[in-house]
Motif scaffolding. Structure first.
Motif, PDB file in Angstrom:
ATOM      1  N   GLY A  44       0.789  -1.232   0.000  1.00  0.00           N
ATOM      2  CA  GLY A  44       0.000   0.000   0.000  1.00  0.00           C
ATOM      3  C   GLY A  44       0.814   1.273   0.000  1.00  0.00           C
ATOM      4  N   CYS A  45       1.922   1.313  -0.729  1.00  0.00           N
ATOM      5  CA  CYS A  45       2.749   2.522  -0.788  1.00  0.00           C
ATOM      6  C   CYS A  45       1.953   3.662  -1.438  1.00  0.00           C
ATOM      7  N   SER A  46       1.869   4.790  -0.753  1.00  0.00           N
ATOM      8  CA  SER A  46       1.033   5.891  -1.229  1.00  0.00           C
ATOM      9  C   SER A  46       1.511   6.467  -2.550  1.00  0.00           C
ATOM     10  N   PHE A  47       2.832   6.457  -2.787  1.00  0.00           N
ATOM     11  CA  PHE A  47       3.373   7.066  -3.996  1.00  0.00           C
ATOM     12  C   PHE A  47       3.277   6.149  -5.215  1.00  0.00           C
ATOM     13  N   CYS A  48       2.816   4.924  -5.041  1.00  0.00           N
ATOM     14  CA  CYS A  48       2.846   3.940  -6.119  1.00  0.00           C
ATOM     15  C   CYS A  48       2.039   4.409  -7.333  1.00  0.00           C
ATOM     16  N   TYR A  49       2.653   4.276  -8.505  1.00  0.00           N
ATOM     17  CA  TYR A  49       2.006   4.697  -9.758  1.00  0.00           C
ATOM     18  C   TYR A  49       1.055   3.633 -10.313  1.00  0.00           C
ATOM     19  N   VAL A  50       1.139   2.414  -9.805  1.00  0.00           N
ATOM     20  CA  VAL A  50       0.416   1.293 -10.409  1.00  0.00           C
ATOM     21  C   VAL A  50      -1.099   1.484 -10.450  1.00  0.00           C
ATOM     22  N   PRO A  51      -1.747   2.014  -9.380  1.00  0.00           N
ATOM     23  CA  PRO A  51      -3.203   2.158  -9.457  1.00  0.00           C
ATOM     24  C   PRO A  51      -3.693   3.041 -10.605  1.00  0.00           C
ATOM     25  N   SER A  52      -2.809   3.871 -11.153  1.00  0.00           N
ATOM     26  CA  SER A  52      -3.212   4.738 -12.262  1.00  0.00           C
ATOM     27  C   SER A  52      -2.953   4.099 -13.620  1.00  0.00           C
ATOM     28  N   THR A  53      -2.391   2.887 -13.630  1.00  0.00           N
ATOM     29  CA  THR A  53      -2.119   2.203 -14.896  1.00  0.00           C
ATOM     30  C   THR A  53      -3.344   1.406 -15.345  1.00  0.00           C
ATOM     31  N   PRO A  54      -3.403   1.038 -16.626  1.00  0.00           N
ATOM     32  CA  PRO A  54      -4.569   0.284 -17.117  1.00  0.00           C
ATOM     33  C   PRO A  54      -4.811  -1.020 -16.366  1.00  0.00           C
ATOM     34  N   ASN A  55      -3.741  -1.625 -15.835  1.00  0.00           N
ATOM     35  CA  ASN A  55      -3.893  -2.896 -15.120  1.00  0.00           C
ATOM     36  C   ASN A  55      -4.889  -2.781 -13.966  1.00  0.00           C
ATOM     37  N   ILE A  56      -4.998  -1.596 -13.365  1.00  0.00           N
ATOM     38  CA  ILE A  56      -5.935  -1.362 -12.269  1.00  0.00           C
ATOM     39  C   ILE A  56      -7.065  -0.430 -12.718  1.00  0.00           C
ATOM     40  N   ARG A  57      -6.694   0.658 -13.385  1.00  0.00           N
ATOM     41  CA  ARG A  57      -7.654   1.724 -13.703  1.00  0.00           C
ATOM     42  C   ARG A  57      -8.796   1.256 -14.593  1.00  0.00           C
ATOM     43  N   THR A  58      -8.509   0.342 -15.518  1.00  0.00           N
ATOM     44  CA  THR A  58      -9.540  -0.075 -16.474  1.00  0.00           C
ATOM     45  C   THR A  58     -10.263  -1.356 -16.061  1.00  0.00           C
ATOM     46  N   ARG A  59      -9.989  -1.847 -14.869  1.00  0.00           N
ATOM     47  CA  ARG A  59     -10.551  -3.135 -14.467  1.00  0.00           C
ATOM     48  C   ARG A  59     -11.450  -3.008 -13.237  1.00  0.00           C
ATOM     49  N   GLY A  60     -12.142  -1.884 -13.167  1.00  0.00           N
ATOM     50  CA  GLY A  60     -12.986  -1.625 -12.015  1.00  0.00           C
ATOM     51  C   GLY A  60     -14.058  -2.675 -11.792  1.00  0.00           C
ATOM     52  N   GLU A  61     -14.686  -3.123 -12.872  1.00  0.00           N
ATOM     53  CA  GLU A  61     -15.752  -4.119 -12.734  1.00  0.00           C
ATOM     54  C   GLU A  61     -15.210  -5.425 -12.161  1.00  0.00           C
ATOM     55  N   MET A  62     -14.033  -5.852 -12.654  1.00  0.00           N
ATOM     56  CA  MET A  62     -13.432  -7.086 -12.166  1.00  0.00           C
ATOM     57  C   MET A  62     -13.037  -6.955 -10.689  1.00  0.00           C
ATOM     58  N   LEU A  63     -12.439  -5.816 -10.315  1.00  0.00           N
ATOM     59  CA  LEU A  63     -12.025  -5.610  -8.933  1.00  0.00           C
ATOM     60  C   LEU A  63     -13.224  -5.586  -7.991  1.00  0.00           C
ATOM     61  N   LYS A  64     -14.313  -4.980  -8.457  1.00  0.00           N
ATOM     62  CA  LYS A  64     -15.529  -4.937  -7.642  1.00  0.00           C
ATOM     63  C   LYS A  64     -16.086  -6.344  -7.450  1.00  0.00           C
ATOM     64  N   GLU A  65     -16.109  -7.105  -8.522  1.00  0.00           N
ATOM     65  CA  GLU A  65     -16.675  -8.444  -8.460  1.00  0.00           C
ATOM     66  C   GLU A  65     -15.829  -9.389  -7.609  1.00  0.00           C
ATOM     67  N   GLN A  66     -14.517  -9.292  -7.750  1.00  0.00           N
ATOM     68  CA  GLN A  66     -13.634 -10.250  -7.089  1.00  0.00           C
ATOM     69  C   GLN A  66     -13.341  -9.901  -5.620  1.00  0.00           C
TER      70      GLN A  66
END
Length: 355
Positions: A44-66
């Protein structure tokens, strides 16, 4: 085995189909491919850029479901979706793959994991260790990045099987453990990271340190020297350096994390570099200190200048940053050639900032 966590995230299996992805991290002399053993990361590093990448940003439905995630960025550190089938699927893919990307910067290396931590906990470690073995069996160079090399030491048999094809590194932004606990929430302490990495170096494995992102609360050359001398005790083959990036939602989350954990000095320093010119001065100063001190102590440093920093520089300063951007890293791993040029001269304008 301690996994370095204080809080347990929500977990599930990741349905992602992709295995190996081509990566732009060859521009940082890291790798040509990335392979991630999970989506999400418990640190949970606050500065991490990963949540803004497509791997996370475009997969909201999957993250919500899982894992019932409403906001992948706001809840970063609270969820992990593991890819338990990666080793089996990777072996199948490698047995059929006929071409392999090898750029001058990436050297054909596979990076594990640059969107999550390869050894954040035992489950991720089991996946990563099997993956390392398979890549070694197929003679593919592998770069492992983890804030938990202590846990990785329990899997040295996998590294032994891939010896000659694997390097391991860790990230160290500061020696201020209060700042680390505020910004990197559940990650292991810096001392543990360096001790774990030194065990790999002592066992004859190539290692690296990512001195990133260095915080603006390191506000003197002496403080930076203390940091560099400390990380040098782990005997890394290369020390990469990068200041913090002040754009994007993750930077505001970093500022908020410092304030919320009552780290007033760090919060104040971070808030100041919201201003572009203040960020420019801080970034140039830190880069200059690392170069000067690396030269002074004969350390294998390599600067990672931000593309935006280069875009707002000009003249000799831009040329200095560009030379670092284009310069080979001083790391022998994966048969990398040694840099053919000396470290570029620090411009007078930057040198005056670093006094």
């Amino acid at each position: 085995m301690s996994d370095g966590q204080s809080n347990r995230p929500r977990t599930a299996e990741d349905p992602t189909k992709a295995i190996l992805s081509k990566s732009g991290l060859n521009e940082k002399y890291l790798c040509d491919y990335v392979l991630n053993v999970a989506s999400g990361c418990s640190h949970g590093c606050s500065f991490c850029y990963v949540p803004s990448t497509p791997n996370i940003r475009t997969r909201g439905e999957m993250l919500k479901e899982q894992v019932d995630v409403d906001d992948g960025q706001e809840e970063w550190g609270d969820y992990v979706l593991y890819r338990d089938d990666i080793p089996e699927r990777l072996e199948s893919k490698l047995s059929r793959k006929r071409t392999w990307r090898e750029t001058e910067g990436g050297q054909g290396i596979v990076g594990i994991s640059f969107h999550t931590d390869a050894f954040m906990d035992p489950r991720a470690a089991d996946i990563s260790s099997k993956t390392i073995q398979i890549l070694g069996d197929y003679e593919k160079y592998t770069r492992v990045l983890t804030r938990n090399p202590k846990l990785a030491n329990h899997y040295q048999h996998s590294f032994e099987q891939a010896r000659g094809y694997v390097t391991i590194g860790t990230s160290v932004p500061t020696l201020d453990e209060d700042a680390v606990s505020a910004i990197e929430q559940n990650a292991p302490p810096v001392e543990s990271r360096l001790d774990g990495l030194k065990e790999f170096a002592d066992a004859g494995f190539p290692t690296f340190i990512s001195l990133s992102p260095t915080y603006p609360s390191i506000d003197s050359r002496d403080q930076m020297e203390t940091l560099l001398k400390k990380v040098a005790t782990a005997d890394p083959d290369v020390i990469f350096h990068e200041p913090i990036n002040q754009r994007g939602a993750n930077f505001q989350m970093t500022v908020d994390a410092a304030w919320n954990h009552s780290h007033d000095e760090l919060g104040s320093q971070l808030a100041k570099i919201r201003d572009r010119d203040a960020w420019r001065r801080y970034s140039l100063k830190h880069h200059a200190w690392v170069q000067e001190l690396g030269d002074k102590h004969d350390l294998p440093v390599h600067l990672w200048p931000d593309s935006r920093l280069m875009s707002i520089a000009d003249g000799a300063v831009e040329a200095w940053l560009r030379k670092w951007y284009d310069r080979q890293s001083p790391e022998p791993f994966a048969e990398r050639p040694t840099p053919s040029t000396p470290m570029p001269k620090i411009p007078d304008e930057v040198g005056s900032l670093s006094l």
